[in-house]
Design a protein around this motif. Structure first.
Motif: not given
Length: 83
Positions: A21-33
């Motif tokens: 999910s987009p939230a998963d990518l935020v956590k995984l990549l350390g970027v903002s939503i």
């Protein structure tokens, strides 16, 4: 304090999820939503929509890997050209 590994060590389970999910990518990549949404909106990051009104966004693991490889190669070539 305990440290949890992102990668599963259980041989029965995959080492990564199939979809993010987009939230998963935020956590995984350390970027903002906002950054994730920008990548999706621009078409740089392949995704699909599902659910009522197609509001749920998911990114396949393979598409994330391809996206990161493209970005890495691009930044590597840009850095190499500056030297």
């Amino acid at each position: 304090m305990t440290h949890q590994s992102v990668v599963s060590t259980d041989s029965q389970s995959p080492s990564h999820p199939d979809f993010y999910s987009p939230a998963d990518l935020v956590k995984l990549l350390g970027v903002s939503i906002r950054t994730v949404r920008s990548w999706i909106r621009s078409g740089d990051l392949a995704h699909f929509r599902l659910g009522p009104g197609n509001r749920l966004i998911r990114v396949r693991h393979e598409d994330l890997e391809e996206f990161l490889n493209r970005r890495y190669r691009k930044s590597y070539h840009e850095t190499g050209q500056q030297q």
